[in-house]
Each structure stands twice: as C-alpha cells, then as structure tokens.
Design a protein around this motif. Structure first.
Motif, PDB file in Angstrom:
ATOM      1  N   ILE A 182      -7.964   1.456   7.955  1.00 31.22           N
ATOM      2  CA  ILE A 182      -7.827   1.978   6.592  1.00 31.22           C
ATOM      3  C   ILE A 182      -6.381   1.887   6.132  1.00 31.22           C
ATOM      4  CG2 ILE A 182      -7.977   4.083   5.210  1.00 31.22           C
ATOM      5  CD1 ILE A 182     -10.431   4.846   6.814  1.00 31.22           C
ATOM      6  N   LEU A 183      -5.429   2.148   7.035  1.00 31.34           N
ATOM      7  CA  LEU A 183      -4.013   2.035   6.674  1.00 31.34           C
ATOM      8  C   LEU A 183      -3.656   0.596   6.298  1.00 31.34           C
ATOM      9  CD1 LEU A 183      -2.344   4.322   9.371  1.00 31.34           C
ATOM     10  CD2 LEU A 183      -2.515   4.760   6.924  1.00 31.34           C
ATOM     11  N   VAL A 184      -4.176  -0.358   7.059  1.00 34.13           N
ATOM     12  CA  VAL A 184      -3.915  -1.775   6.748  1.00 34.13           C
ATOM     13  C   VAL A 184      -4.515  -2.138   5.396  1.00 34.13           C
ATOM     14  CG1 VAL A 184      -4.418  -4.145   7.461  1.00 34.13           C
ATOM     15  CG2 VAL A 184      -3.730  -2.465   9.165  1.00 34.13           C
ATOM     16  N   LEU A 185      -5.713  -1.657   5.096  1.00 35.34           N
ATOM     17  CA  LEU A 185      -6.347  -1.945   3.806  1.00 35.34           C
ATOM     18  C   LEU A 185      -5.566  -1.315   2.652  1.00 35.34           C
ATOM     19  CD1 LEU A 185     -10.133  -1.537   4.707  1.00 35.34           C
ATOM     20  CD2 LEU A 185      -8.852  -3.658   4.364  1.00 35.34           C
ATOM     21  N   ILE A 186      -5.038  -0.101   2.871  1.00 35.97           N
ATOM     22  CA  ILE A 186      -4.260   0.554   1.818  1.00 35.97           C
ATOM     23  C   ILE A 186      -2.989  -0.233   1.511  1.00 35.97           C
ATOM     24  CG2 ILE A 186      -2.893   2.614   1.284  1.00 35.97           C
ATOM     25  CD1 ILE A 186      -4.966   4.265   2.766  1.00 35.97           C
ATOM     26  N   VAL A 187      -2.297  -0.672   2.565  1.00 32.67           N
ATOM     27  CA  VAL A 187      -1.075  -1.449   2.362  1.00 32.67           C
ATOM     28  C   VAL A 187      -1.398  -2.791   1.707  1.00 32.67           C
ATOM     29  CG1 VAL A 187       0.838  -2.587   3.542  1.00 32.67           C
ATOM     30  CG2 VAL A 187       0.119  -0.316   4.263  1.00 32.67           C
ATOM     31  N   THR A 188      -2.501  -3.414   2.109  1.00 32.80           N
ATOM     32  CA  THR A 188      -2.912  -4.681   1.490  1.00 32.80           C
ATOM     33  C   THR A 188      -3.190  -4.505   0.002  1.00 32.80           C
ATOM     34  OG1 THR A 188      -3.883  -5.386   3.593  1.00 32.80           O
ATOM     35  CG2 THR A 188      -4.558  -6.569   1.612  1.00 32.80           C
ATOM     36  N   ALA A 189      -3.918  -3.430  -0.351  1.00 27.55           N
ATOM     37  CA  ALA A 189      -4.198  -3.162  -1.766  1.00 27.55           C
ATOM     38  C   ALA A 189      -2.910  -2.896  -2.535  1.00 27.55           C
ATOM     39  CB  ALA A 189      -5.142  -1.967  -1.884  1.00 27.55           C
ATOM     40  N   LEU A 191       0.055  -4.147  -1.880  1.00 27.39           N
ATOM     41  CA  LEU A 191       0.720  -5.436  -2.078  1.00 27.39           C
ATOM     42  C   LEU A 191       0.042  -6.247  -3.181  1.00 27.39           C
ATOM     43  CD1 LEU A 191       1.387  -6.474   1.635  1.00 27.39           C
ATOM     44  CD2 LEU A 191       3.066  -5.722  -0.048  1.00 27.39           C
ATOM     45  N   CYS A 192      -1.275  -6.104  -3.303  1.00 25.20           N
ATOM     46  CA  CYS A 192      -1.993  -6.839  -4.348  1.00 25.20           C
ATOM     47  C   CYS A 192      -1.675  -6.303  -5.737  1.00 25.20           C
ATOM     48  CB  CYS A 192      -3.491  -6.778  -4.093  1.00 25.20           C
ATOM     49  SG  CYS A 192      -4.030  -7.687  -2.621  1.00 25.20           S
ATOM     50  N   LEU A 193      -1.265  -5.048  -5.826  1.00 22.68           N
ATOM     51  CA  LEU A 193      -0.928  -4.473  -7.129  1.00 22.68           C
ATOM     52  C   LEU A 193       0.293  -5.146  -7.741  1.00 22.68           C
ATOM     53  CD1 LEU A 193      -1.467  -0.643  -6.591  1.00 22.68           C
ATOM     54  CD2 LEU A 193      -2.892  -2.213  -7.917  1.00 22.68           C
ATOM     55  N   GLY A 194       1.242  -5.522  -6.905  1.00 26.59           N
ATOM     56  CA  GLY A 194       2.440  -6.177  -7.420  1.00 26.59           C
ATOM     57  C   GLY A 194       3.648  -5.852  -6.563  1.00 26.59           C
ATOM     58  N   SER A 198       4.820  -2.122  -4.838  1.00 23.40           N
ATOM     59  CA  SER A 198       4.950  -2.031  -3.388  1.00 23.40           C
ATOM     60  C   SER A 198       6.387  -1.768  -2.966  1.00 23.40           C
ATOM     61  CB  SER A 198       4.440  -3.324  -2.737  1.00 23.40           C
ATOM     62  OG  SER A 198       5.178  -4.443  -3.199  1.00 23.40           O
ATOM     63  N   SER A 199       7.364  -2.351  -3.672  1.00 22.56           N
ATOM     64  CA  SER A 199       8.764  -2.104  -3.330  1.00 22.56           C
ATOM     65  C   SER A 199       9.169  -0.674  -3.670  1.00 22.56           C
ATOM     66  CB  SER A 199       9.666  -3.090  -4.068  1.00 22.56           C
ATOM     67  OG  SER A 199       9.553  -2.933  -5.476  1.00 22.56           O
ATOM     68  N   LEU A 200       8.567  -0.093  -4.712  1.00 16.84           N
ATOM     69  CA  LEU A 200       8.848   1.303  -5.043  1.00 16.84           C
ATOM     70  C   LEU A 200       8.369   2.232  -3.940  1.00 16.84           C
ATOM     71  CD1 LEU A 200       9.774   3.495  -7.028  1.00 16.84           C
ATOM     72  CD2 LEU A 200       7.503   3.375  -8.093  1.00 16.84           C
ATOM     73  N   VAL A 201       7.153   2.001  -3.459  1.00 20.30           N
ATOM     74  CA  VAL A 201       6.633   2.817  -2.348  1.00 20.30           C
ATOM     75  C   VAL A 201       7.462   2.582  -1.089  1.00 20.30           C
ATOM     76  CG1 VAL A 201       4.612   3.242  -0.897  1.00 20.30           C
ATOM     77  CG2 VAL A 201       4.331   2.820  -3.344  1.00 20.30           C
TER      78      VAL A 201
END
Length: 217
Positions: A182-189, A191-194, A198-201
């Motif tokens: 689930i953690l990998v899927l959250i990070v993947t999603a 990264l897909c946002l932009g 992702s750099s802000l998080v």
C-alpha cells in the motif's frame, strides 16, 4: 550462414557509439525545430530548494533510525562514526563529479545520460537497467522497513488492521506484506499527480527527518 544473419563490424561499432554533447543553445534550437517552430518546451517546475530536498531525502531513509543503532550496538561500536565519515567523503566526491558532468552536459538523464555521452550506448544501456533495479529494490526495501515500525507504533503486529497484517504463504516460507504494498502504491500515485506535488511532500518529509535527527544529536 546468410549474410543477413551475420554480425557486422558496423553493428559492433554501434554498441560503442556515443551521444553528441550538444550545448543548451543547440538543444533548445533542436527542440523548437522538432516542435514545428513554435518553441514550446517543458516548463521548469523544480527550484533549488526542491532539488536540495530531493537530494537530502534520498540519503535519509527509514533504516537510519533503526539500522544505524543496531549496527553500532551489536557489531561496529564507535568505529561506525569513522565509517560514516569515510562514506561522507566518498559521497561528497561523487556529488562533485555529478556537478561537473551536469555543467558540461546540461540536460536531464543522470548516470545514463552521462555514460551515454562519455562511454557509449552499450554501457549506458546496462546502467539504465541497473538504475531501474536499484530504485525497485530500494523502494521495496524502504517500504518493507517502514511496515514493522508502523506495527510497533500501533502496539504490535496483533494491533494492525486485518488488511495490513502480514499473510504467510505456506510452502514458500515467505510473507506478503500488504502494508508495504500500500505504501508503494501511495507513492506511485503521488508521483503520477505531478513533480511539483511529489517534491512538496518530499520536502515536508525531509524537513521532518532532519528535525528528528537534529533533536537526537
């Protein structure tokens, strides 16, 4: 053997061909020409603080809170400080090499791009797949390392929700970790946002990690 099936000398030379190191002006002109003369290019979304946060965040992982103490207590002792000093010097030299290469060849691509220009296509191909393998193993290892810490934070493996509990597969002597998946899927999603999101998080997590480390030190 037919002539069409033979490996010619030109085919071997193509394995060592190198990408021309075009300047930023030439590259911009080429991109404008490829785009029909409109001159449209990808907008720069990352600033220096973003890049700094990404660089620092890539060196501070989940294992720094657990693995360092375990190694110092059970194996290395005070010598761990010396090993970190040596590793820091090596990392600084590597950063200087990357800085020089990025100044000489100002385009994206990391080690793959630099090896393509300096050494050749075959080596760049190997490095590209090595980078994919590195990020795959690194991401899965960090996610797997966060899972037991989350269970410890909640009070133990028995306190985890049923959908996060590990599932042991009989006959394979292994366990499936839904929490890490689930953690990998959250990070993947994310990264897909932009890249900006992702750099802000990444920056927020990096600031939190550095604050915790400074508090402990």
């Amino acid at each position: 053997m037919q002539q069409g099936n033979r490996l010619s000398w030109s085919d071997l030379q193509s394995l060592a061909r190198r990408k021309p190191a075009a300047s930023s002006t030439d590259r911009a002109a080429g991109e404008a020409a490829a785009d029909g003369g409109n001159g449209r290019r990808l907008a720069k979304a990352l600033s220096v603080p973003h890049l700094t946060a990404i660089g620092v965040g890539s060196t501070i992982g989940a294992g720094i809170y657990v693995l360092v103490g375990t190694v110092a207590r059970e194996h290395a002792g005070p010598a761990l400080t010396v090993s970190f000093l040596i590793a820091g010097i090596a990392a600084a030299l590597s950063a200087l090499c990357y800085a020089e290469l990025s100044c000489r060849f100002p385009s994206a691509g990391s080690a793959y791009h630099y090896s393509y220009i300096c050494i050749g296509e075959s080596v760049a191909w190997l490095i590209g797949w090595a980078l994919i393998l590195e990020y795959t193993i690194g991401g899965s290892t960090v996610a797997r390392g966060i899972s037991p810490n989350l269970a410890l934070f909640l009070g133990g493996q028995d306190k985890l929700p049923f959908f996060l509990a590990q599932v042991h597969i009989k006959g394979l002597d292994t366990a499936v970790d839904p929490c890490a998946a689930i953690l990998v899927l959250i990070v993947t999603a994310l990264l897909c946002l932009g890249i900006k999101e992702s750099s802000l998080v990444e920056g927020i997590i990096t600031i939190a990690n550095v604050a915790v480390m400074l508090f402990i030190i």
